[in-house]
Design a protein around this motif. Sequence first.
Motif, mmCIF file in Angstrom:
data_model
loop_
_atom_site.group_PDB
_atom_site.id
_atom_site.type_symbol
_atom_site.label_atom_id
_atom_site.label_comp_id
_atom_site.label_asym_id
_atom_site.label_seq_id
_atom_site.Cartn_x
_atom_site.Cartn_y
_atom_site.Cartn_z
ATOM 1 N N PHE A 1 52.494 91.374 67.629
ATOM 2 C CA PHE A 1 53.375 90.406 66.974
ATOM 3 C C PHE A 1 54.398 91.151 66.108
ATOM 4 C CE2 PHE A 1 54.093 87.523 63.284
ATOM 5 C CZ PHE A 1 54.659 86.439 63.944
ATOM 6 N N ASP A 2 53.926 92.112 65.327
ATOM 7 C CA ASP A 2 54.808 92.854 64.424
ATOM 8 C C ASP A 2 55.720 93.825 65.180
ATOM 9 O OD1 ASP A 2 53.707 91.632 62.125
ATOM 10 O OD2 ASP A 2 52.042 93.047 62.127
ATOM 11 N N LYS A 3 55.125 94.645 66.037
ATOM 12 C CA LYS A 3 55.926 95.628 66.769
ATOM 13 C C LYS A 3 56.860 94.947 67.768
ATOM 14 C CE LYS A 3 52.449 99.307 66.475
ATOM 15 N NZ LYS A 3 51.472 100.128 67.241
ATOM 16 N N GLY A 4 56.402 93.819 68.326
ATOM 17 C CA GLY A 4 57.226 93.087 69.276
ATOM 18 C C GLY A 4 58.488 92.543 68.636
ATOM 19 N N MET A 5 58.357 91.989 67.435
ATOM 20 C CA MET A 5 59.547 91.486 66.744
ATOM 21 C C MET A 5 60.492 92.625 66.369
ATOM 22 S SD MET A 5 58.352 88.204 64.459
ATOM 23 C CE MET A 5 57.184 89.099 63.437
ATOM 24 N N GLU A 6 59.928 93.745 65.976
ATOM 25 C CA GLU A 6 60.762 94.917 65.690
ATOM 26 C C GLU A 6 61.521 95.339 66.949
ATOM 27 O OE1 GLU A 6 59.966 99.638 65.006
ATOM 28 O OE2 GLU A 6 58.763 98.272 63.767
ATOM 29 N N MET A 7 60.829 95.313 68.083
ATOM 30 C CA MET A 7 61.480 95.664 69.349
ATOM 31 C C MET A 7 62.617 94.710 69.665
ATOM 32 S SD MET A 7 61.516 94.397 72.703
ATOM 33 C CE MET A 7 62.441 95.100 74.076
ATOM 34 N N LEU A 8 62.388 93.410 69.467
ATOM 35 C CA LEU A 8 63.415 92.414 69.767
ATOM 36 C C LEU A 8 64.647 92.587 68.874
ATOM 37 C CD1 LEU A 8 61.194 89.243 70.329
ATOM 38 C CD2 LEU A 8 62.438 90.556 72.069
ATOM 39 N N VAL A 9 64.431 92.945 67.627
ATOM 40 C CA VAL A 9 65.557 93.209 66.729
ATOM 41 C C VAL A 9 66.414 94.332 67.302
ATOM 42 C CG1 VAL A 9 66.226 94.084 64.459
ATOM 43 C CG2 VAL A 9 64.392 92.378 64.648
ATOM 44 N N LYS A 10 65.763 95.411 67.705
ATOM 45 C CA LYS A 10 66.491 96.552 68.272
ATOM 46 C C LYS A 10 67.201 96.150 69.570
ATOM 47 C CE LYS A 10 62.982 99.820 66.528
ATOM 48 N NZ LYS A 10 63.759 100.438 65.443
ATOM 49 N N TYR A 11 66.490 95.406 70.398
ATOM 50 C CA TYR A 11 67.036 95.066 71.713
ATOM 51 C C TYR A 11 68.251 94.157 71.594
ATOM 52 C CZ TYR A 11 67.400 93.449 76.528
ATOM 53 O OH TYR A 11 67.864 93.153 77.780
ATOM 54 N N TYR A 12 68.150 93.111 70.794
ATOM 55 C CA TYR A 12 69.291 92.212 70.648
ATOM 56 C C TYR A 12 70.518 92.956 70.129
ATOM 57 C CZ TYR A 12 66.796 87.871 71.703
ATOM 58 O OH TYR A 12 66.127 86.871 72.359
ATOM 59 N N SER A 13 70.297 93.916 69.272
ATOM 60 C CA SER A 13 71.415 94.702 68.764
ATOM 61 C C SER A 13 71.980 95.624 69.852
ATOM 62 C CB SER A 13 70.948 95.545 67.565
ATOM 63 O OG SER A 13 72.009 96.340 67.071
ATOM 64 N N GLU A 14 71.087 96.220 70.637
ATOM 65 C CA GLU A 14 71.511 97.160 71.676
ATOM 66 C C GLU A 14 72.300 96.486 72.793
ATOM 67 O OE1 GLU A 14 71.217 100.580 72.173
ATOM 68 O OE2 GLU A 14 70.766 100.581 70.024
ATOM 69 N N VAL A 15 71.870 95.297 73.208
ATOM 70 C CA VAL A 15 72.532 94.670 74.363
ATOM 71 C C VAL A 15 73.866 94.038 73.995
ATOM 72 C CG1 VAL A 15 70.413 94.247 75.639
ATOM 73 C CG2 VAL A 15 71.255 92.486 74.081
ATOM 74 N N ALA A 16 74.207 94.037 72.717
ATOM 75 C CA ALA A 16 75.495 93.473 72.297
ATOM 76 C C ALA A 16 76.666 94.196 72.944
ATOM 77 C CB ALA A 16 75.624 93.519 70.779
ATOM 78 N N SER A 17 76.452 95.468 73.318
ATOM 79 C CA SER A 17 77.542 96.276 73.886
ATOM 80 C C SER A 17 77.534 96.292 75.407
ATOM 81 C CB SER A 17 77.439 97.720 73.379
ATOM 82 O OG SER A 17 76.190 98.298 73.767
ATOM 83 N N VAL A 18 76.553 95.616 76.017
ATOM 84 C CA VAL A 18 76.456 95.607 77.489
ATOM 85 C C VAL A 18 77.448 94.582 78.041
ATOM 86 C CG1 VAL A 18 74.996 95.149 79.497
ATOM 87 C CG2 VAL A 18 74.054 96.327 77.506
ATOM 88 N N LYS A 19 78.262 94.985 78.970
ATOM 89 C CA LYS A 19 79.259 94.087 79.568
ATOM 90 C C LYS A 19 78.788 93.650 80.945
ATOM 91 C CE LYS A 19 81.945 94.667 76.039
ATOM 92 N NZ LYS A 19 82.071 93.613 75.029
#
Length: 456
Positions: free
Chosen positions: A438-456
């Motif tokens: 639950f904790d690590k998964g939410m941390e992962m999602l934070v990183k992922y949502y930020s990372e995919v912002a630059s994907v076109k």
Amino acid sequence: MNENVIRYLQDNRERLVEKLEEFLAIPSVSTDSQNKEDVVKAGQFVADYLKEIGFHSVELQETNGHPLVYAEWLEAESAPTALFYGHYDVQPADPYELWDSEPFEPEIRDGRIFARGASDDKGQVFMHLAVFEAYMKTEGKLPINVKVCIEGEEEVGSEHLYPILEEQKEKFDADFALISDSGMVEKGQPTMLYGLKGFTGLEVTVNGPSRDLHSGLYGGAVKNPLMALSHILAKLKNEEEQVTVPGFYDQVEDLSEEERALMNKAPGENYKETINIPETTPEKGFTVNEHLMARPTLEVNGMYGGYQGEGTKTIIPSSATAKITCRLVPGQDPAEIQQQLTDYIYEVAPKGVTVDVHKEPLSAKAYKVDPNNPLITKAADSLTESFGKKTVFVRLGGSIPVVESIDNLFNIPVVLIGFGTPEDNLHSPNESFPMDHFDKGMEMLVKYYSEVASVK
């Protein structure tokens, strides 16, 4: 940016867990009409939370079954749009006596939260919603555009979801879809799911005499339907786990050496220990992982007929039935496979009986996305960073029918990020979800949502 959002989740963890427990406490069992109001209540919980987070156009859409929650936040200029799908309905909790705690009174013990829906799918849906909240409360915005589709009928076949997606295609359209309704190959091992098998099924009934017969008076003159059915089933697959139905493998894609290597990096289950079998039996020429993930299968799920009681009853039964399902891989069409099976069963049916084949209506095509797609590789990298272990890539032997629907309607990549574990007891008593995921998964999602912002 990530640090502030992650810190918010950490500082508000106790409140978020309490909110998750409130969600899990709603007995949103979609299969039982007695829980209809509870299912609506769970949908309303999701809708209210999305409004509280700051999503626009939050709707609790009525259907001929249970409501569908739709919401959108579309203010991230030049960023991609994700369609986040999940479900808030759950399986029945029966048998209640096998639960160690009440299924709709969430309880945390031994590092897990126990409740029906903890893993499938309320817990995983909630993780995304909590991350959306953390972004909005710290940054005042999301890094990407998000459309939310959370239904209340996944556990009963999503009958009313598909027409809505088709009728409101423009509303739900996005650059990619994101689903967290699966798991990892083992606890703590980040896993990127890049493919799902399809499925189809048949019911085969062999009819003989008009009534059960005395085996002494009629044995030798009359074909036994159970024996006839056994002969038919034995001709569908050989001892090397190869399906012998003509045309079955014609459209199956060859496995590249690169993909074989990718699959075999995933840790395998110790079957002798977990399910007490003497050895595994994959298809000749393939490893267990390769067969599980990327080769089609044919299984007899049930077979019945004749006397089932204690002792002996010397009869020739009047009929016998078997239920058969196939898990399919990319390239195989469920309707074609059903017809191939049907034709072959009629062809090999012995004399002295009649055969009736019923094609099961529920089926789905397999799904596969390129594991090198940036949306996938960024998810894998985010999983590796958050869980501290190299992500493995797998294709799942199970099926998630909504994936095929999204793929067909929108022709967009579907990113499958699951946080469950094999020990979660999905659909069984004592369903649970690990709190460290639950904790690590939410941390992962934070990183992922930020990372995919630059994907076109």
